[in-house]
Design an enzyme around this catalytic site. Sequence first.
Site, PDB file in Angstrom:
ATOM      1  CE  LYS A   1      25.248   5.890  -6.442  1.00 53.22           C
ATOM      2  NZ  LYS A   1      26.127   6.840  -7.289  1.00 53.22           N
TER       3      LYS A   1
ATOM      4  CE  LYS B   1      28.596  12.043  -6.902  1.00 47.29           C
ATOM      5  NZ  LYS B   1      29.529  11.146  -6.305  1.00 47.29           N
TER       6      LYS B   1
ATOM      7  CE  LYS C   1      34.517   6.082  -9.156  1.00 42.22           C
ATOM      8  NZ  LYS C   1      33.298   5.774  -8.363  1.00 42.22           N
TER       9      LYS C   1
HETATM   10  N1  AQP Z   1      32.802  15.420  -8.434  1.00 39.42           N
HETATM   11  C1  AQP Z   1      33.407  15.153  -7.133  1.00 39.42           C
HETATM   12  N2  AQP Z   1      33.850  16.181  -6.656  1.00 39.42           N
HETATM   13  C2  AQP Z   1      34.468  15.820  -5.511  1.00 39.42           C
HETATM   14  N3  AQP Z   1      34.788  14.789  -4.903  1.00 39.42           N
HETATM   15  C3  AQP Z   1      34.264  13.783  -5.434  1.00 39.42           C
HETATM   16  N4  AQP Z   1      34.154  12.357  -5.065  1.00 39.42           N
HETATM   17  C4  AQP Z   1      33.399  11.883  -6.046  1.00 39.42           C
HETATM   18  N5  AQP Z   1      32.967  12.560  -7.058  1.00 39.42           N
HETATM   19  C5  AQP Z   1      33.380  13.885  -6.640  1.00 39.42           C
HETATM   20  C6  AQP Z   1      34.802  11.909  -4.217  1.00 39.42           C
HETATM   21  O1  AQP Z   1      35.616  10.766  -4.430  1.00 39.42           O
HETATM   22  C7  AQP Z   1      35.535   9.683  -3.396  1.00 39.42           C
HETATM   23  C8  AQP Z   1      35.121   8.511  -4.215  1.00 39.42           C
HETATM   24  O2  AQP Z   1      33.710   8.471  -4.521  1.00 39.42           O
HETATM   25  P1  AQP Z   1      33.152   7.150  -5.312  1.00 39.42           P
HETATM   26  O3  AQP Z   1      33.385   7.730  -6.813  1.00 39.42           O
HETATM   27  O4  AQP Z   1      33.571   6.297  -4.731  1.00 39.42           O
HETATM   28  O5  AQP Z   1      31.617   7.302  -5.018  1.00 39.42           O
HETATM   29  P2  AQP Z   1      30.633   8.428  -5.566  1.00 39.42           P
HETATM   30  O6  AQP Z   1      31.330   9.620  -5.382  1.00 39.42           O
HETATM   31  O7  AQP Z   1      29.507   8.162  -4.951  1.00 39.42           O
HETATM   32  O8  AQP Z   1      30.538   7.988  -6.986  1.00 39.42           O
HETATM   33  P3  AQP Z   1      29.563   6.701  -7.564  1.00 39.42           P
HETATM   34  O9  AQP Z   1      28.316   6.992  -7.263  1.00 39.42           O
HETATM   35  O10 AQP Z   1      30.358   5.736  -7.102  1.00 39.42           O
HETATM   36  O11 AQP Z   1      30.104   6.736  -8.933  1.00 39.42           O
HETATM   37  P4  AQP Z   1      29.604   7.789 -10.114  1.00 39.42           P
HETATM   38  O12 AQP Z   1      31.089   8.629 -10.114  1.00 39.42           O
HETATM   39  O13 AQP Z   1      29.326   7.032 -11.191  1.00 39.42           O
HETATM   40  O14 AQP Z   1      28.479   8.569  -9.629  1.00 39.42           O
HETATM   41  C9  AQP Z   1      34.407  10.181  -2.407  1.00 39.42           C
HETATM   42  O15 AQP Z   1      35.292  10.479  -1.363  1.00 39.42           O
HETATM   43  C10 AQP Z   1      33.696  11.255  -3.037  1.00 39.42           C
HETATM   44  O16 AQP Z   1      33.209  12.080  -2.014  1.00 39.42           O
END
Ligand code: AQP
Length: 338
Positions: free
Chosen positions: A111, A208, A211
């Site tokens: 991050k 990965k 969002k």
């Molecule tokens: N690509 C993924 N594949 C499988 N599992 C995923 N998860 C997230 N992305 C994938 C799982 O979803 C849950 C919620 O994660 P989160 O979106 O709150 O947190 P994050 O994965 O760290 O994402 P960010 O950083 O908040 O936002 P973005 O999406 O913008 O990067 C978790 O159980 C995660 O493992």
Amino acid sequence: MSKVFSGIRPSGLLHLGNYLGAIKNWIALQAKHDCIFAIVDYHGITTPFEPDELRQNIREVALDYLAVGLDPKHATLIQQSHVPEHVELGWIFQSISPVSWFERVPTYKEKIAQHPEYVNLGLLAYPALMAADILIYKSTLVPVGEDQLPHIELTNDIAKRFNHMFGSPPPLPLPKGEGRVRVEFFPPVKALLTEGARIMSLKDPRKKMSKTGDEGIALSDTPDEVRRKIKTATTDSGREIKAGDDKPALTNLLTIYSEVSGTPIKKLETQYKGKGYAEFKADLAEAVVEFLEPIQKRRKELEKKRGYVEEILSSGAASARPLAQKTLLEVKKKMGLI
Ligand code: AQP
């Protein structure tokens, strides 16, 4: 019945990765266990955000939760900031944990590289709040994607540290008197992974699915958006439609296809032997559209019910708060804060 907790940041619309990597498991667990699922909005402010967008995203995530099948009759759905005890326990956990534990967490490093202009303390302390989210309900099962494993490990380290410093009551005798068991204040926590469902970005299969940006398929994407995104998804060199270490993009597309259609990857490989990417992608897009259709239909119905989301989240907080308050009170007593 185990206690289950998990949450998602309202940093955008939920995507197939969130569903296949995490929420699919939540749905399976909600009928069997005592589940709390959260929209973790306090985690959402550790990366750049706009207030109006955040407000909207909280609602969108709640609608996604309900549309995919989380059922408020079986699971408690909360907005994290509605239960402020999470933050109080998070502060306590920060105060008893060495900084080095947080500095080595991979997502912190990712991050800060992603948002060098917004390196805040909350981002560093994120896992202490996540530990509090889980432990405030004395949850033992946490269904998450594999990227979250270091956070679960840290949750257990924090729990052990608290137990060691303030925690355990004197050992209790076993029923038959053959030895003694130690009842820890915070129980050990286990991550529950969905099988093989790490979904990667459609543009860069080393990252990965996220969002943010145009690299993921949101659960609420229209059929045309899905078709466009899959059509323009990166593929690997060569012509074969096959999964493998040397084909990360196709492995990802095949995983998505297999997950949404229920067809094993091996069978898909045979089905598309000798066929081109265009045909494969067109069929994959239709499989995703078909998979999303009932979710989107339910979502449209829910959107029409005025005040419904607010009602679900406020009754969720009303059931979760007393549990959180009970743990926090015990913690404060143990620490001499009361
Ligand atoms: N690509 C993924 N594949 C499988 N599992 C995923 N998860 C997230 N992305 C994938 C799982 O979803 C849950 C919620 O994660 P989160 O979106 O709150 O947190 P994050 O994965 O760290 O994402 P960010 O950083 O908040 O936002 P973005 O999406 O913008 O990067 C978790 O159980 C995660 O493992």
